[in-house]
Scaffold this active site. Structure first.
Site, PDB file in Angstrom:
ATOM      1  N   ASP A  13     -56.752-140.328 -28.457  1.00 26.20           N
ATOM      2  CA  ASP A  13     -57.563-140.626 -27.275  1.00 26.20           C
ATOM      3  C   ASP A  13     -57.994-139.381 -26.509  1.00 26.20           C
ATOM      4  OD1 ASP A  13     -57.224-143.344 -27.890  1.00 26.20           O
ATOM      5  OD2 ASP A  13     -55.310-143.382 -26.812  1.00 26.20           O
ATOM      6  N   LYS A  16     -62.467-137.907 -29.004  1.00 28.01           N
ATOM      7  CA  LYS A  16     -63.088-137.528 -30.293  1.00 28.01           C
ATOM      8  C   LYS A  16     -64.435-138.234 -30.461  1.00 28.01           C
ATOM      9  CE  LYS A  16     -59.365-139.080 -32.331  1.00 28.01           C
ATOM     10  NZ  LYS A  16     -58.446-139.263 -31.181  1.00 28.01           N
ATOM     11  N   HIS A  41     -62.560-145.444 -30.374  1.00 25.05           N
ATOM     12  CA  HIS A  41     -63.372-144.292 -29.967  1.00 25.05           C
ATOM     13  C   HIS A  41     -64.508-144.804 -29.085  1.00 25.05           C
ATOM     14  CE1 HIS A  41     -62.021-141.983 -33.828  1.00 25.05           C
ATOM     15  NE2 HIS A  41     -61.030-142.319 -33.048  1.00 25.05           N
ATOM     16  N   GLN A 223     -56.994-140.954 -34.716  1.00 24.11           N
ATOM     17  CA  GLN A 223     -55.631-140.596 -34.306  1.00 24.11           C
ATOM     18  C   GLN A 223     -55.583-139.085 -34.007  1.00 24.11           C
ATOM     19  OE1 GLN A 223     -55.833-142.905 -37.278  1.00 24.11           O
ATOM     20  NE2 GLN A 223     -56.054-144.229 -35.536  1.00 24.11           N
TER      21      GLN A 223
END
Ligand code: GDP
Ligand code: IMO
Ligand code: MG
Length: 427
Positions: A13, A16, A41, A223
């Site tokens: 988080d 990205k 995302h 991730q």
């Protein structure tokens, strides 16, 4: 050849999706190479937020090829729902490609994930309960079902039969929960298969070809480094490799093709789920940042744990993936703080620790060494030129870059596509 890679440098988080969406404006292709719908995302443009899970964050650009690569675990039901939601928002997924080699997530993976978490009790990982771990476990155990298997009715029916029988035994006998009806699952999945068939292709060949043709290829990590199954805070990790090496495997390319590796670093830290978090602030500071930043999970809505930036962990992540540049995100969240802390190392019994601790019992005992910076106390989200940032803000940025040992590449000062300062242009 122009390639770039976006990797989470913390516990996920980091933003990205925002960085990928920004870079994707000039990319021909965006490739997801690992993880599944455990990712959340969020891309924000024109005041609208698009929460993406399996879909690469290049999907908002109509001409950009979006690839769900070999290393991804695909829940077709969830993917079709995501496609439908995007379609309702006026985004079509015609330019989506799904790897023949990607693994398929089934309802038994999800139920096993839930059952194992319940069985672990206080030792639970805090997974997203999307069946990610059990699906990767089947892959490694060589009983996984790939997209190409799903495309072949006979092969699929046989592999599914074996798996449903095995999983029902586990679910019913070990976990004491209900199993699944094979015929129903077969029919549901054959139905999904026809819906996704037009998108299925050999993405390894496609990515290799596009890279060798000199196209702008952007790799999107899901991730993050500290959740890497081998090198993160195991067992409190995900089941894939969210590192540059993992992206090579998951996209089907060699390491020399991977250039311009951006480590995405949120200006503070968050973690969802259980596991060690040395700079966690379970206090007013943590609560204040959580509310300022609305740190609640995109996928699960869980409040995220909040702490100061752990530059020690980011330095470790930088080494794992050979970061070329840092992309610092959510810097604007710190605008109102009087002082900002950064963890520059860990110490134990008065001695600084050089290695990143593998032993979690030991990691829990280390004390973060903090450096304190004066806050800039100014709104920065309208700034687009690095030199116009407040002096105290630049001093903070340059010092963390020095501590981590990686130059600054992008500074994000807001969620919108335009709220971005670029120091390193890659495409
Ligand atoms: P990801 O999983 O790494 O893509 O990150 P998430 O999307 O789960 O969480 C990042 C959140 O921060 C999203 O809601 C983004 O819209 C938001 N975001 C990204 N960059 C910035 C930024 O620079 N400032 C602010 N205020 N929000 C940002
Ligand atoms: P993005 O891509 C933050 C965490 C879960 C849990 C652990 C294992 O949005 O950054 P899993 O369901 O993968 O087996 O859960 O990993 N986790 C994430 N945390 N961001 C993510 O993705 C995550 N994906 C998984 O909370 O602790
Ligand atoms: Mg996320």
């Amino acid at each position: 050849m122009a390639t770039a890679m976006v990797i989470g440098a913390q516990w996920g988080d980091e933003g990205k999706g925002k960085i990928v969406d920004y870079l994707a404006a000039k990319a021909d292709v965006v490739v997801r190479s690992q993880g599944g719908n455990n990712a959340g995302h969020t891309v924000v443009t024109g005041g609208k937020a698009y929460p993406l899970r399996l879909m690469p964050s290049g999907i908002l650009y109509p001409g950009t090829i979006c690839i769900i690569g070999t290393g991804v675990v695909v829940d077709p039901k969830s993917l079709l729902e995501e496609m439908k939601k995007l379609e309702d928002q006026g985004i079509d997924a015609k330019h989506l490609c799904i790897s023949t080699r990607a693994q398929v997530v089934f309802p038994y993976h999800i139920r096993l994930d839930e059952a194992e978490e319940a069985r672990k009790g206080s030792r639970k990982i805090g997974t997203t309960k999307n069946g990610i771990g059990p699906c990767y476990a089947d892959k490694i155990n060589r009983i996984g079902i790939r997209i190409c298997d799903l495309m072949d009715k006979e092969v699929f029916a046989e592999k599914l039969k074996y798996n449903v029988e095995q999983k029902n035994m586990l679910l019913e006998k070990l976990y004491g929960v209900e199993g699944f009806d094979y015929e129903k699952m077969l029919s549901d999945y054959l139905n999904y298969a026809e819906k996704i068939r037009p998108y299925v292709t050999d993405t390894n060949y496609l990515v290799q070809t596009l890279v060798s043709e000199g196209k702008n290829v952007l790799f999107e990590g899901a991730q993050a480094s500290m959740l890497d199954c081998d090198n993160g805070t195991y067992p409190f990790v995900t089941s894939s490799h969210p590192t540059a090496g993992g992206a090579c495997i998951g996209a089907g390319i060699g390491p020399h093709m991977m250039k311009n590796i951006f480590g995405v670093v949120k200006a503070y830290s968050t973690r969802v789920g259980e596991g060690p978090f040395p700079t966690e602030q379970k206090n007013e500071t943590g609560n204040r940042i959580r509310e300022l930043a609305h740190e609640y999970g995109t996928v699960t809505g869980r409040p995220r744990r909040v702490g100061w930036l752990d530059a020690r962990a980011v330095k470790y992540a930088a080494a794992l993936s050979s970061f070329d540049y840092l992309a610092i995100t959510r810097l604007d969240i710190l605008d109102s703080l009087e002082e900002i802390k950064v963890c520059v190392g860990y110490e134990y019994e008065g001695k600084e620790i050089k290695e990143y601790p593998a032993d979690l019992k030991f990691l829990e005992k280390v004390t973060p060494i903090y450096k304190t910076y004066e806050g800039w106390k100014e709104k920065i989200s309208d700034i687009r030129d690095y030199d116009e940032l407040p002096e105290k803000c630049k001093a903070y940025l340059e010092d963390i870059s020095r501590i981590i040992g990686v130059p600054l590449g992008i500074i994000s000062v807001g969620p919108e596509r335009e709220e971005t300062i670029v120091l390193k242009k890659v495409f």
